[in-house]
Scaffold this active site. Structure first.
Site, PDB file in Angstrom:
ATOM      1  N   SER A 146       0.856  -1.191   0.000  1.00 47.18           N
ATOM      2  CA  SER A 146       0.000   0.000   0.000  1.00 47.18           C
ATOM      3  C   SER A 146       0.886   1.233   0.000  1.00 47.18           C
ATOM      4  O   SER A 146       2.043   1.181   0.450  1.00 47.18           O
ATOM      5  CB  SER A 146      -0.889   0.015   1.259  1.00 47.18           C
ATOM      6  OG  SER A 146      -1.517   1.267   1.428  1.00 47.18           O
ATOM      7  N   TYR A 159      -1.904  -0.793  10.333  1.00 50.91           N
ATOM      8  CA  TYR A 159      -1.972  -1.125   8.910  1.00 50.91           C
ATOM      9  C   TYR A 159      -0.714  -0.631   8.199  1.00 50.91           C
ATOM     10  O   TYR A 159      -0.079  -1.362   7.426  1.00 50.91           O
ATOM     11  CB  TYR A 159      -3.219  -0.486   8.305  1.00 50.91           C
ATOM     12  CG  TYR A 159      -3.385  -0.695   6.826  1.00 50.91           C
ATOM     13  CD1 TYR A 159      -3.980  -1.849   6.329  1.00 50.91           C
ATOM     14  CD2 TYR A 159      -2.964   0.280   5.911  1.00 50.91           C
ATOM     15  CE1 TYR A 159      -4.146  -2.038   4.966  1.00 50.91           C
ATOM     16  CE2 TYR A 159      -3.121   0.097   4.554  1.00 50.91           C
ATOM     17  CZ  TYR A 159      -3.714  -1.058   4.081  1.00 50.91           C
ATOM     18  OH  TYR A 159      -3.864  -1.242   2.732  1.00 50.91           O
TER      19      TYR A 159
END
Length: 256
Positions: A146, A159
């Protein structure tokens, strides 16, 4: 002479988190390029729907329900693919989740759940499938990271930590396994239209902030992940390893 190197005929791929969203699109894209595809997720109905679409393309599909954080189930899933299809040539590590907690509010349970789902599962599948790939002398692994692993965002510290670790894990595995004929790369998406982002992107203020940070001026469409994924697992990327390709509309180059 060159374009056939993008084709994946006779290859067997395994995609985690393949039932929907960012996992589903590359799974179908790999099939369109000629691969047979094993689909791993927790929801049987989602897997069967994706399998149906892949079979309609004339390719084999192997839907397998498994908890990607449990070693025994990971080993069982890879074993089932090898028994059914004979080999595992391609691994797309996509399974993941997020809990958008501010750092001061993160609980131990949230930390463990995100770490296991995002990072542990990717390592388990890479390790187990990597052993098979080593025996074959060939393998292609793509870890779905990501932009949060590269730049700091306002929420989602756990995350972000998993995705930064995944980018570094990609480099280390590439370094260790290149001698076995295994290429390891990553893809770092920004915002794409998925079931998980649908509610967030429905907020015009939130969407406006995202678009303002994106030089191309929009969020991504899932089919725009297919080309990068197919490239990285195809012979066209034989000399590419240890890299993370950010498919982000330019977000990670944004300057203030």
């Amino acid at each position: 002479m060159y374009l056939p190197s993008f084709q994946l005929g006779q290859k067997v791929a395994l995609v985690t988190g393949a039932g929907r969203g960012i996992g589903k699109a590359p799974a179908i894209g790999l099939a369109e390029a000629g691969a047979d595809v094993a689909l791993i997720a927790r929801t049987q109905n989602d897997l069967e729907q994706v399998a149906k679409e892949i079979r309609a393309l004339g390719r084999q599909a192997y839907p397998i329900v498994a908890d990607v954080t449990v070693r025994e189930q990971v080993e069982g899933a890879v074993r089932q693919v090898v028994e059914s299809a004979g080999r595992v040539d391609i691994l797309i590590n996509n399974a993941g989740m997020n809990i958008r907690s501010q750092a001061l509010a993160v609980t131990d349970e949230e930390w463990d759940q995100i770490m296991q789902t995002n990072l542990k599962s990717a390592f388990l599948f890479a390790q187990v499938a990597g052993r098979q790939m080593k025996e074959q002398g060939y393998g292609r692994i793509v870890n779905i990271a990501s932009v949060a692993g590269q730049v700091a965002l306002r929420t989602g510290v756990v995350y972000a930590a998993t995705k930064a670790a995944m980018i570094q894990m990609t480099k280390v595995l590439a370094l260790e396994w290149g001698k076995y004929g295994i290429n390891v790369n990553g893809i770092g998406p920004w915002y794409f239209k998925t079931p998980l982002t649908e509610k967030l992107l429905a907020d015009p203020v939130y969407l406006g902030e995202i678009v303002a940070r994106t030089p191309l001026g929009r969020v991504g469409e899932l089919e725009e992940l297919v080309g990068p994924a197919v490239f990285l697992v195809s012979d066209a990327a034989n000399y590419v390893t240890g890299q993370t390709l950010f498919v982000d509309g330019g977000m990670t180059i944004y300057g203030f």
